[in-house]
Design an enzyme around this catalytic site. Structure first.
Site, short mmCIF file in Angstrom:
data_model
loop_
_atom_site.label_atom_id
_atom_site.label_comp_id
_atom_site.label_asym_id
_atom_site.label_seq_id
_atom_site.Cartn_x
_atom_site.Cartn_y
_atom_site.Cartn_z
N GLY A 1 9.62 -4.58 -12.88
CA GLY A 1 10.49 -5.04 -13.94
C GLY A 1 9.87 -6.18 -14.72
CB ALA B 1 13.18 0.87 -9.00
CB CYS C 1 16.25 -28.38 -1.19
SG CYS C 1 17.86 -27.61 -1.08
#
Length: 463
Positions: free
Chosen positions: A69, A195, A320
């Protein structure tokens, strides 16, 4: 062990597993070849493309498969900007986009382009009017996620796509989080997705460029995937990705209603069970399976470890829990608390029992972390006007949040109403969490001032 982090990666869907195994036997050959094995591979690739295009709502020849992606986002932005170079070099993004979009914007600026980040409200949503005002005559591309990765807020894509079309600007939609739940409506021009967010295998992305959208692929030319994604296709993974997308979409309506009810339960119960909690994100316009909340006086990394030991896998946008030690850019843009941030994203099939066990475990985990950090259990005792100092200085330099906020909470009662506490801190998260604490505690955040080291955050006691 309940896995509650599908916003990062969803478990492999059973249909994806079946399709992957089957296509390992049938789809290993080069789909560009004309012999029998190649033709069989080509049929599988074409079928996968048609299935994915049907799920997206585009033509098959508008969709290509990429290696991720992130690669789809990078390719979409670079290709659209290059094709519209004559229009200008201005890029518009929202302040809460995925890091892949923001990294592309930074690279574009480093190469001489310009970009504008559009602010969001406290729910993480962009106003269509505000977004439209960021469009200029030299705007080459606009980017907007369909739903936020961290807090689940859905964006008004259709309205903004209409504004972009009226201005003659193509809109790229990052649909990674939402595509498994339904199509992205509106007249968008480009779309990217991944995906592994919907239960397909990792290493497969989707890039859609609608007909009529100017696009110029960057990098060396390649014959595969319409020249927009170089390299040999990972056909078994592509087939599995398309099959799982179709499968999850068939379940989306039913599971969406069920998971939304479970998330509503978490949204309502967490503030009742745990004091000093802020639930963030839009309560209505949101993904059905995702909820995010932040806990005052809590170290997010420690809380995640505690929940992991109790059998729950969740994630966080707290500073953190990242290597950068800076607050999540999404939480910062929203102006909400980042301390002790927990993102819960439920997978398909999550049971009521799993959610109830999580709600039973959470209060003890939070209180245990607060106790170890020395956080105040109740409001700090209030001194009389005769003994109270008009102003106090808290030195929290070199200490990471939530410690500066905890120290502030301990001493706010030592000044009279109208008195001030100045917190010296050099942790980036303090810039977000001290104002958020003031909003939650009905105290006045005066502002930030420069200091010899770090910054001085001034708070005036109002009650």
């Amino acid at each position: 062990m309940p896995y509650f982090d599908t916003a990062s990666a969803a478990p492999l869907h059973p249909v994806a597993r079946q399709a992957l195994v089957a296509s390992l036997d049938e789809g290993w050959a080069d789909p560009a070849r004309l012999y029998r094995e190649g033709r069989r591979a080509r049929l599988l690739l074409d079928a996968a493309r048609e299935a994915a295009a049907d799920a997206v709502g585009c033509r098959p020849d508008e969709l290509v498969f990429t290696s991720s992606g992130t690669r789809a986002v990078h390719s979409a932005i670079s290709g659209a900007l290059a094709a519209r170079r004559r229009v200008g070099g201005h890029l518009v993004v929202s302040a809460v986009e995925h890091s892949s979009v923001l990294h592309s914007a930074a690279a574009h600026e480093a190469a001489g382009g310009t970009s504008t980040e559009v602010a969001v409200d406290r729910t993480g949503a962009v106003s269509p009017d505000t977004y439209a005002r960021a469009l200029r005559v030299d705007t080459a591309l606009a980017c907007l996620q369909s739903a936020n990765h961290e807090v689940g807020t859905e964006q008004p894509v259709a309205e903004i796509a209409q504004r972009c079309r009226a201005a003659g600007v193509p809109l790229l939609v990052d649909a990674a989080q939402s595509l498994g739940w339904g199509r992205v409506e509106g007249a968008w021009s480009l779309l990217a997705a991944s995906a592994h967010k919907w239960g397909g295998p990792a290493g497969v992305g989707l890039l859609v460029v609608r007909k009529g959208t100017r696009f110029a692929s960057q990098g060396p030319a390649d014959e595969r995937e319409s020249g927009r994604a170089a390299g040999f296709e990972n056909l078994p993974a592509i087939v599995a990705a398309a099959a799982s997308l179709r499968a999850v979409r068939a379940e989306a309506d039913r599971e969406g209603v069920r998971l939304r009810a479970l998330v509503d339960r978490i949204r309502a119960r967490v503030p009742e069970l745990v004091p000093d909690v802020e639930v963030v994100g839009d309560p209505v316009r949101r993904l059905p399976h995702l909820v995010t909340f932040s806990c005052l006086y809590v170290d997010g990394e420690t809380l995640l470890h505690e929940l992991d030991r109790a059998g729950f896998s969740v994630s966080s946008g707290s500073s953190c829990t990242s290597s950068t030690l800076t607050p999540s850019h999404v939480l910062r843009a929203m102006g909400v608390l980042s301390e002790g941030n927990v993102r819960v994203s439920l997978p398909l099939g999550t049971t009521e029992e799993d959610v109830e066990r999580f709600l039973a475990v959470l209060p003890g985990a939070v209180s245990g972390v607060r106790e170890r950090l020395g956080a105040p259990v109740t409001a700090a005792p209030v001194r009389t006007e005769e003994t109270a100092a008009v102003s106090l200085v808290v030195d929290a330099l070199g200490r990471r949040c939530p410690i500066p906020v905890i120290e502030l909470a301990k001493v706010i009662g030592d000044v009279p109403v109208g008195g001030t506490v100045t917190v010296l801190a050099d942790d980036e998260a303090a810039r977000l969490d001290i104002p958020a604490w003031c909003a939650m505690r009905d105290q006045e955040y005066v502002g930030e001032q420069p200091a010899d080291r770090g910054s001085a955050f001034v708070v005036r006691r109002r009650s």
